[in-house]
Write a protein that holds these residues in place. Structure first.
Motif, PDB file in Angstrom:
ATOM      1  N   VAL A   1       0.842  -1.203   0.000  1.00 50.50           N
ATOM      2  CA  VAL A   1       0.000   0.000   0.000  1.00 50.50           C
ATOM      3  C   VAL A   1       0.879   1.256   0.000  1.00 50.50           C
ATOM      4  CG1 VAL A   1      -1.663   1.338   1.350  1.00 50.50           C
ATOM      5  CG2 VAL A   1      -1.948  -1.143   1.110  1.00 50.50           C
ATOM      6  N   TRP A   2       1.927   1.239   0.801  1.00 51.66           N
ATOM      7  CA  TRP A   2       2.836   2.388   0.875  1.00 51.66           C
ATOM      8  C   TRP A   2       3.488   2.664  -0.480  1.00 51.66           C
ATOM      9  CZ3 TRP A   2       4.006   5.923   4.627  1.00 51.66           C
ATOM     10  CH2 TRP A   2       5.158   6.682   4.442  1.00 51.66           C
ATOM     11  N   ALA A   3       3.987   1.604  -1.129  1.00 52.82           N
ATOM     12  CA  ALA A   3       4.643   1.776  -2.423  1.00 52.82           C
ATOM     13  C   ALA A   3       3.654   2.226  -3.483  1.00 52.82           C
ATOM     14  CB  ALA A   3       5.315   0.473  -2.843  1.00 52.82           C
ATOM     15  N   GLY A   4       2.459   1.656  -3.475  1.00 51.07           N
ATOM     16  CA  GLY A   4       1.447   2.054  -4.449  1.00 51.07           C
ATOM     17  C   GLY A   4       1.032   3.502  -4.272  1.00 51.07           C
ATOM     18  N   THR A   5       0.900   3.934  -3.019  1.00 53.20           N
ATOM     19  CA  THR A   5       0.547   5.327  -2.743  1.00 53.20           C
ATOM     20  C   THR A   5       1.655   6.271  -3.205  1.00 53.20           C
ATOM     21  OG1 THR A   5      -0.762   4.644  -0.824  1.00 53.20           O
ATOM     22  CG2 THR A   5      -0.110   6.953  -0.937  1.00 53.20           C
ATOM     23  N   GLY A   6       2.900   5.879  -2.916  1.00 52.27           N
ATOM     24  CA  GLY A   6       4.017   6.708  -3.348  1.00 52.27           C
ATOM     25  C   GLY A   6       4.082   6.853  -4.853  1.00 52.27           C
ATOM     26  N   TYR A   7       3.826   5.762  -5.571  1.00 55.31           N
ATOM     27  CA  TYR A   7       3.840   5.813  -7.033  1.00 55.31           C
ATOM     28  C   TYR A   7       2.722   6.716  -7.543  1.00 55.31           C
ATOM     29  CZ  TYR A   7       3.418   4.410 -11.902  1.00 55.31           C
ATOM     30  OH  TYR A   7       3.324   4.423 -13.273  1.00 55.31           O
ATOM     31  N   ALA A   8       1.551   6.622  -6.930  1.00 57.51           N
ATOM     32  CA  ALA A   8       0.421   7.440  -7.370  1.00 57.51           C
ATOM     33  C   ALA A   8       0.698   8.926  -7.167  1.00 57.51           C
ATOM     34  CB  ALA A   8      -0.836   7.031  -6.610  1.00 57.51           C
ATOM     35  N   LEU A   9       1.425   9.252  -6.109  1.00 56.12           N
ATOM     36  CA  LEU A   9       1.713  10.656  -5.829  1.00 56.12           C
ATOM     37  C   LEU A   9       2.676  11.272  -6.840  1.00 56.12           C
ATOM     38  CD1 LEU A   9       2.007  10.594  -1.927  1.00 56.12           C
ATOM     39  CD2 LEU A   9       0.139  11.521  -3.311  1.00 56.12           C
ATOM     40  N   THR A  10       3.444  10.443  -7.533  1.00 55.80           N
ATOM     41  CA  THR A  10       4.352  10.991  -8.559  1.00 55.80           C
ATOM     42  C   THR A  10       3.594  11.451  -9.787  1.00 55.80           C
ATOM     43  OG1 THR A  10       4.742   8.840  -9.636  1.00 55.80           O
ATOM     44  CG2 THR A  10       6.176   9.421  -7.781  1.00 55.80           C
ATOM     45  N   GLN A  11       2.342  11.008  -9.948  1.00 50.87           N
ATOM     46  CA  GLN A  11       1.477  11.415 -11.064  1.00 50.87           C
ATOM     47  C   GLN A  11       2.139  11.181 -12.424  1.00 50.87           C
ATOM     48  OE1 GLN A  11       0.450  15.497 -10.206  1.00 50.87           O
ATOM     49  NE2 GLN A  11      -0.941  14.929  -8.537  1.00 50.87           N
ATOM     50  N   GLY A  12       2.861  10.072 -12.524  1.00 49.19           N
ATOM     51  CA  GLY A  12       3.464   9.708 -13.803  1.00 49.19           C
ATOM     52  C   GLY A  12       4.669  10.527 -14.199  1.00 49.19           C
ATOM     53  N   LYS A  13       5.245  11.306 -13.284  1.00 51.93           N
ATOM     54  CA  LYS A  13       6.387  12.158 -13.625  1.00 51.93           C
ATOM     55  C   LYS A  13       7.714  11.420 -13.557  1.00 51.93           C
ATOM     56  CE  LYS A  13       4.114  16.382 -12.039  1.00 51.93           C
ATOM     57  NZ  LYS A  13       4.145  17.520 -11.082  1.00 51.93           N
ATOM     58  N   ARG A  14       7.712  10.229 -12.995  1.00 52.47           N
ATOM     59  CA  ARG A  14       8.962   9.456 -12.910  1.00 52.47           C
ATOM     60  C   ARG A  14       8.630   7.971 -13.093  1.00 52.47           C
ATOM     61  NH1 ARG A  14      14.240  10.258 -11.125  1.00 52.47           N
ATOM     62  NH2 ARG A  14      15.261   8.372 -10.359  1.00 52.47           N
ATOM     63  N   ASP A  15       8.277   7.601 -14.306  1.00 56.43           N
ATOM     64  CA  ASP A  15       7.895   6.220 -14.602  1.00 56.43           C
ATOM     65  C   ASP A  15       9.103   5.390 -15.013  1.00 56.43           C
ATOM     66  OD1 ASP A  15       5.293   6.696 -13.959  1.00 56.43           O
ATOM     67  OD2 ASP A  15       4.614   7.025 -16.016  1.00 56.43           O
ATOM     68  N   PHE A  16      10.134   5.424 -14.223  1.00 58.38           N
ATOM     69  CA  PHE A  16      11.317   4.608 -14.499  1.00 58.38           C
ATOM     70  C   PHE A  16      12.062   4.373 -13.188  1.00 58.38           C
ATOM     71  CE2 PHE A  16      12.659   9.006 -14.992  1.00 58.38           C
ATOM     72  CZ  PHE A  16      13.853   9.057 -14.291  1.00 58.38           C
ATOM     73  N   THR A  17      12.881   3.322 -13.197  1.00 59.76           N
ATOM     74  CA  THR A  17      13.742   3.030 -12.050  1.00 59.76           C
ATOM     75  C   THR A  17      15.181   3.319 -12.454  1.00 59.76           C
ATOM     76  OG1 THR A  17      13.949   0.711 -12.726  1.00 59.76           O
ATOM     77  CG2 THR A  17      12.194   1.248 -11.165  1.00 59.76           C
ATOM     78  N   SER A  18      16.003   3.630 -11.477  1.00 63.13           N
ATOM     79  CA  SER A  18      17.381   3.979 -11.795  1.00 63.13           C
ATOM     80  C   SER A  18      18.264   3.797 -10.567  1.00 63.13           C
ATOM     81  CB  SER A  18      17.470   5.437 -12.275  1.00 63.13           C
ATOM     82  OG  SER A  18      17.120   6.322 -11.218  1.00 63.13           O
ATOM     83  N   VAL A  19      19.566   3.787 -10.825  1.00 63.38           N
ATOM     84  CA  VAL A  19      20.559   3.815  -9.755  1.00 63.38           C
ATOM     85  C   VAL A  19      21.486   4.983 -10.054  1.00 63.38           C
ATOM     86  CG1 VAL A  19      20.462   1.358  -9.220  1.00 63.38           C
ATOM     87  CG2 VAL A  19      22.013   2.155 -11.006  1.00 63.38           C
ATOM     88  N   SER A  20      21.966   5.642  -9.005  1.00 64.28           N
ATOM     89  CA  SER A  20      22.821   6.801  -9.217  1.00 64.28           C
ATOM     90  C   SER A  20      24.048   6.716  -8.323  1.00 64.28           C
ATOM     91  CB  SER A  20      22.054   8.099  -8.938  1.00 64.28           C
ATOM     92  OG  SER A  20      21.626   8.142  -7.587  1.00 64.28           O
ATOM     93  N   GLN A  21      25.106   7.408  -8.742  1.00 65.93           N
ATOM     94  CA  GLN A  21      26.357   7.403  -8.007  1.00 65.93           C
ATOM     95  C   GLN A  21      27.117   8.685  -8.310  1.00 65.93           C
ATOM     96  OE1 GLN A  21      28.884   4.066  -8.906  1.00 65.93           O
ATOM     97  NE2 GLN A  21      30.363   4.536  -7.310  1.00 65.93           N
ATOM     98  N   VAL A  22      27.763   9.217  -7.299  1.00 69.07           N
ATOM     99  CA  VAL A  22      28.634  10.376  -7.488  1.00 69.07           C
ATOM    100  C   VAL A  22      30.042   9.864  -7.776  1.00 69.07           C
ATOM    101  CG1 VAL A  22      29.641  12.423  -6.418  1.00 69.07           C
ATOM    102  CG2 VAL A  22      27.248  11.832  -5.978  1.00 69.07           C
ATOM    103  N   ILE A  23      30.611  10.276  -8.899  1.00 70.28           N
ATOM    104  CA  ILE A  23      31.935   9.802  -9.298  1.00 70.28           C
ATOM    105  C   ILE A  23      32.824  10.998  -9.628  1.00 70.28           C
ATOM    106  CG2 ILE A  23      31.048   7.623 -10.204  1.00 70.28           C
ATOM    107  CD1 ILE A  23      31.344   8.793 -13.010  1.00 70.28           C
ATOM    108  N   ALA A  24      34.116  10.755  -9.612  1.00 71.85           N
ATOM    109  CA  ALA A  24      35.083  11.785  -9.987  1.00 71.85           C
ATOM    110  C   ALA A  24      35.427  11.647 -11.466  1.00 71.85           C
ATOM    111  CB  ALA A  24      36.349  11.649  -9.142  1.00 71.85           C
TER     112      ALA A  24
END
Length: 206
Positions: free
Chosen positions: A116-139
């Motif tokens: 329920v928590w994940a579904g609610t969080g996804y709904a709150l994005t209103q389709g503005k971030r329909d992708f998954t990703s990983v990020s890292q700070v590099i030099a």
């Protein structure tokens, strides 16, 4: 943090008393090979630092996100959380409660609430971030610093006899702090230059 690197240390343990730039590389692997080459040739590498500069954040998109995926991921995470909570409850439970039932109910409850928590969080994005990703700070650059008193020894080892630089330019595929020309790559460590018969990084003739 790069592979093979130690954990966090106090800032005082990371400082050199009088650092001087020896070389700048475009990749950590090249900088690591340069320090390893210094170590193999008897240089006191406890006087060396590798400093990553010009930081940037890189985000790698890994897939498309849908409501179903969000809910499923939340439910799976909730099952693991519920399993751990259920096991802890069963360990400290008294009165002869059903251990299996306690764990099962905890797993079901965890899956439900986090789904329920994940579904609610996804709904709150209103389709503005329909992708998954990983990020890292590099030099983007890696600078090798050495104690000023040991600079000439380090420079002589990297460049080879008679080729030491007075300005800190480096021979191994990067560029010196004076903006000098690039070398031919880490494999040229210890050589007198392109086409030289000097020893390579492993000490054998080129």
């Amino acid at each position: 943090m790069q592979p093979g690197m130690p954990g966090r240390l106090p800032m005082a343990a990371l400082q050199l008393s009088s650092p001087r730039s020896l070389a700048v590389y475009d990749t950590y692997d090249d900088a690591q090979r340069a320090v390893d080459y210094l170590s193999d040739h008897g240089f006191a590498v406890q006087n060396v630092m590798i400093v990553g500069t010009d930081l940037k954040q890189v985000e790698r998109v890994t897939g498309r996100m849908t409501a179903f995926k969000a809910i499923g991921s939340g439910a799976l995470s909730g099952m693991w959380v519920g399993l751990m909570v259920g096991l802890l409850m069963s360990i400290f439970a008294t009165g002869g409660r059903d251990t299996l039932g306690t764990v099962l109910w905890a797993v079901i409850a965890g899956a439900f609430f986090l789904a329920v928590w994940a579904g609610t969080g996804y709904a709150l994005t209103q389709g503005k971030r329909d992708f998954t990703s990983v990020s890292q700070v590099i030099a983007t650059r890696y600078e090798i610093l050495v104690e000023h008193a040991t600079f000439h020894d380090a420079d002589r080892i990297l460049r080879g006899p008679g080729q030491a630089s007075a300005h800190g330019s480096q021979p191994g595929g990067g560029h010196g702090t004076d903006g000098g020309p690039r070398g031919e790559g880490p494999a040229t460590f210890g050589q007198g230059g392109p086409g030289s018969d000097g020893p390579g990084p492993d000490g054998r003739p080129a």
